[in-house]
Design an enzyme around this catalytic site. Structure first.
Site, short mmCIF file in Angstrom:
data_model
loop_
_atom_site.label_atom_id
_atom_site.label_comp_id
_atom_site.label_asym_id
_atom_site.label_seq_id
_atom_site.Cartn_x
_atom_site.Cartn_y
_atom_site.Cartn_z
N SER A 1 4.06 0.08 -6.19
CA SER A 1 4.41 -1.34 -6.31
C SER A 1 5.87 -1.52 -6.67
CB SER A 1 3.59 -1.98 -7.42
OG SER A 1 2.22 -1.91 -7.15
N HIS B 1 3.55 -0.49 1.36
CA HIS B 1 3.01 -1.23 0.22
C HIS B 1 2.04 -2.31 0.69
CE1 HIS B 1 3.96 -3.99 -3.48
NE2 HIS B 1 2.85 -3.31 -3.65
N GLU C 1 4.46 -4.36 2.94
CA GLU C 1 5.90 -4.28 2.69
C GLU C 1 6.31 -2.83 3.02
OE1 GLU C 1 6.86 -4.93 -1.49
OE2 GLU C 1 8.44 -6.31 -0.95
N ASN D 1 7.21 -7.63 -5.82
CA ASN D 1 6.99 -7.62 -7.27
C ASN D 1 8.21 -8.04 -8.08
OD1 ASN D 1 4.22 -7.05 -7.61
ND2 ASN D 1 4.62 -5.04 -6.73
N1 CAA Z 1 -12.88 -7.14 1.07
C1 CAA Z 1 -13.22 -7.83 2.17
N2 CAA Z 1 -13.19 -9.19 2.21
C2 CAA Z 1 -12.87 -9.85 1.08
C3 CAA Z 1 -12.53 -9.18 -0.11
C4 CAA Z 1 -12.53 -7.76 -0.08
N3 CAA Z 1 -12.19 -7.04 -1.16
N4 CAA Z 1 -12.23 -10.10 -1.06
C5 CAA Z 1 -12.39 -11.30 -0.49
N5 CAA Z 1 -12.76 -11.15 0.80
C6 CAA Z 1 -12.95 -12.21 1.80
C7 CAA Z 1 -14.15 -13.07 1.55
O1 CAA Z 1 -15.30 -12.53 2.17
C8 CAA Z 1 -13.76 -14.40 2.19
O2 CAA Z 1 -13.93 -14.32 3.59
P1 CAA Z 1 -14.12 -15.67 4.49
O3 CAA Z 1 -12.78 -16.33 4.54
O4 CAA Z 1 -14.56 -15.15 5.79
O5 CAA Z 1 -15.14 -16.50 3.77
C9 CAA Z 1 -12.27 -14.46 1.92
O6 CAA Z 1 -11.83 -13.12 1.67
C10 CAA Z 1 -11.98 -15.32 0.72
O7 CAA Z 1 -12.75 -14.81 -0.37
P2 CAA Z 1 -13.65 -15.70 -1.35
O8 CAA Z 1 -14.14 -16.92 -0.64
O9 CAA Z 1 -14.66 -14.80 -2.00
O10 CAA Z 1 -12.69 -16.06 -2.54
P3 CAA Z 1 -11.32 -16.81 -2.51
O11 CAA Z 1 -11.26 -17.90 -1.51
O12 CAA Z 1 -11.07 -17.10 -3.92
O13 CAA Z 1 -10.27 -15.70 -2.03
C11 CAA Z 1 -8.71 -14.04 -2.50
C12 CAA Z 1 -10.16 -14.46 -2.66
C13 CAA Z 1 -8.40 -13.75 -1.04
C14 CAA Z 1 -8.57 -12.73 -3.30
C15 CAA Z 1 -7.78 -15.16 -3.04
O14 CAA Z 1 -8.19 -15.56 -4.32
C16 CAA Z 1 -6.32 -14.76 -3.08
O15 CAA Z 1 -5.64 -14.77 -2.09
N6 CAA Z 1 -5.84 -14.41 -4.30
C17 CAA Z 1 -4.46 -13.98 -4.48
C18 CAA Z 1 -4.34 -12.54 -4.06
C19 CAA Z 1 -2.94 -12.03 -4.21
O16 CAA Z 1 -2.01 -12.70 -4.62
N7 CAA Z 1 -2.80 -10.74 -3.88
C20 CAA Z 1 -1.53 -10.06 -4.05
C21 CAA Z 1 -1.55 -9.36 -5.38
S1 CAA Z 1 -0.01 -8.58 -5.71
C22 CAA Z 1 -0.11 -7.14 -4.85
O17 CAA Z 1 -1.06 -6.82 -4.20
C23 CAA Z 1 1.10 -6.25 -4.93
C24 CAA Z 1 1.26 -5.40 -6.11
O18 CAA Z 1 1.98 -4.39 -5.96
C25 CAA Z 1 0.70 -5.70 -7.44
P1 NAD Z 2 -6.59 1.95 -9.80
O1 NAD Z 2 -6.42 2.15 -11.27
O2 NAD Z 2 -7.64 1.04 -9.29
O3 NAD Z 2 -6.82 3.38 -9.08
C1 NAD Z 2 -5.99 4.48 -9.26
C2 NAD Z 2 -6.78 5.74 -8.88
O4 NAD Z 2 -5.87 6.85 -8.88
C3 NAD Z 2 -7.91 6.06 -9.88
O5 NAD Z 2 -9.14 6.16 -9.18
C4 NAD Z 2 -7.48 7.42 -10.47
O6 NAD Z 2 -8.58 8.28 -10.72
C5 NAD Z 2 -6.62 7.97 -9.34
N1 NAD Z 2 -5.68 9.00 -9.78
C6 NAD Z 2 -4.94 9.05 -10.91
N2 NAD Z 2 -4.19 10.17 -10.94
C7 NAD Z 2 -4.47 10.86 -9.79
C8 NAD Z 2 -4.03 12.09 -9.25
N3 NAD Z 2 -3.14 12.85 -9.89
N4 NAD Z 2 -4.52 12.48 -8.06
C9 NAD Z 2 -5.43 11.71 -7.40
N5 NAD Z 2 -5.89 10.53 -7.86
C10 NAD Z 2 -5.41 10.12 -9.05
O7 NAD Z 2 -5.14 1.52 -9.27
P2 NAD Z 2 -4.79 0.62 -7.99
O8 NAD Z 2 -4.77 -0.79 -8.39
O9 NAD Z 2 -5.60 1.08 -6.84
O10 NAD Z 2 -3.25 1.04 -7.77
C11 NAD Z 2 -2.91 2.23 -7.10
C12 NAD Z 2 -1.46 2.18 -6.65
O11 NAD Z 2 -1.29 1.05 -5.78
C13 NAD Z 2 -0.43 2.01 -7.78
O12 NAD Z 2 0.74 2.69 -7.44
C14 NAD Z 2 -0.21 0.50 -7.78
O13 NAD Z 2 1.03 0.13 -8.32
C15 NAD Z 2 -0.27 0.20 -6.29
N6 NAD Z 2 -0.65 -1.19 -5.96
C16 NAD Z 2 -1.55 -1.85 -6.71
C17 NAD Z 2 -1.88 -3.15 -6.36
C18 NAD Z 2 -2.88 -3.93 -7.15
O14 NAD Z 2 -2.96 -5.15 -6.99
N7 NAD Z 2 -3.66 -3.33 -8.01
C19 NAD Z 2 -1.31 -3.75 -5.24
C20 NAD Z 2 -0.39 -3.01 -4.45
C21 NAD Z 2 -0.05 -1.72 -4.84
#
Ligand code: CAA
Ligand code: NAD
Length: 293
Positions: A119, A140, A152, A190
């Protein structure tokens, strides 16, 4: 480059999602995690999410069965030796990732592409532990992977045009929209998202409002699909904290300083939905929300 077999490291929320989408796109997937429970949990998550897609008429039952049959759980990194591409999605910890890439480099052929789903961590620094940094790239995906459109794509300083083209083309075949950016801490997604989530934690920490009020204000007021604290719980508070630390250290600006409340919650093991407790309480690890924070 033809990518027929893809390795995924880490069977958590992201690794299981990447394996799910790659298998639906016709790739053989070798899914590795250090923990057997995580490997089995990853498979159950994929089965559950595919079943939901079948119920909603988005995926045919036959395509689900074919996708599941293409996924192999792998207890050892050596099982990835035949992969043309490996996407690493283990925890957001640079030392863990560097160690994994060093080991993978010894297992895979020189032509294989290594991608990290990190991330925030420098792609250039991760690539530097391998012998073929031109074959290394950031891929990503966003959470939940089966739903979110974006991938990304982050080029390190040494990443080649061929590696970028292969990964861009695979992302498109997985039904995603790849967007390229340069290798800076937190990339684009991020760098912009995490300060907002951190500010939401500060609002709770300073007693401005409850988690539920903060989330409702951002959902109804800004039309966000999830409030920032629900989203932080969904991402994982450990992951949010690791990303903020990379931003704080890498960009050297105190505006990225992680809120002390976030640090404390991670110290307590309240990692969000995956742990059953974060700003809200869930029915169990990965379960539904059962009560307000
Ligand atoms: N697998 C498959 N389908 C899924 C799913 C999953 N894990 N989760 C949800 N869905 C599907 C549902 O079946 C539903 O499908 P339909 O449109 O056909 O009905 C659709 O997605 C919407 O789901 P829900 O109706 O259950 O719930 P919702 O409308 O609240 O949507 C959500 C769920 C898509 C997660 C929505 O809440 C959302 O977009 N949230 C924000 C997510 C976000 O910002 N993600 C980025 C996080 S940051 C990141 O990823 C980067 C990082 O490095 C941290
Ligand atoms: P998570 O905690 O759900 O899963 C991480 C997994 O990695 C665990 O099952 C753990 O057992 C495994 N693990 C740890 N050390 C390991 C090793 N040495 N070898 C093999 N497996 C190992 O975490 P996550 O949310 O799936 O995030 C995973 C990666 O994806 C991170 O780098 C995170 O920053 C990135 N990411 C996360 C998100 C998010 O929304 N959670 C979105 C985009 C990217």
């Amino acid at each position: 480059m033809n990518i027929e077999t893809l390795g995924v490291i880490g069977a958590g929320q992201m690794g299981s999602g990447i394996a799910h989408v790659a298998a639906l796109a016709g790739r053989n997937v070798i899914l590795h995690d250090v923990l057997e429970a995580a490997r089995e949990g990853g498979r159950r998550t994929i089965e559950r999410n595919l079943a939901r897609q079948v119920e909603k008429g988005k995926v045919e039952a036959g395509a689900r069965d074919a996708a599941l049959s293409r996924i192999t759980l792998a207890p050892s990194l050596d099982d990835l030796a035949g992969c043309q591409l490996v996407v690493e999605a283990a925890v957001e910890d640079e030392a863990v990732k560097r160690d994994l890439f060093r080991k993978l480099d010894a297992v895979l052929p020189d032509t294989a592409i290594l991608a990290s789903n990190t991330s925030s961590i420098s792609i250039t620094r991760l690539a530097a532990v391998t012998r073929q940094p031109q074959n290394f790239i950031g891929m990503h995906f966003m959470n939940p992977v089966p739903v979110m459109q974006l991938v990304e794509i982050i080029r390190g300083i040494a990443t080649s045009d061929e590696t970028t083209a292969a990964v861009v083309s695979l992302a498109k075949e997985m039904g995603k929209t790849p967007v390229e950016c340069r290798d800076f801490p937190g990339f684009v997604s991020n760098r912009i998202l995490m300060p907002m989530l951190n500010e939401a934690v500060f609002a709770v920490h300073e007693g401005v409002a409850t988690p539920d009020a903060v989330d409702t204000i951002m959902k109804l007021g800004m039309n966000h699909p999830m409030g920032p604290l629900t989203l932080a719980d969904f991402i994982g508070l450990d992951t949010c904290l690791s990303i903020l630390r990379v931003l704080h250290q890498g960009l050297g600006d105190d505006k990225y300083r992680p809120c002390p409340l976030l640090v404390q919650m991670v110290d307590a093991g309240w990692l969000g939905r995956k742990a059953g407790r974060g700003f809200y309480t869930y029915s169990g690890p990965g379960g539904d929300r059962v009560q307000k924070g």
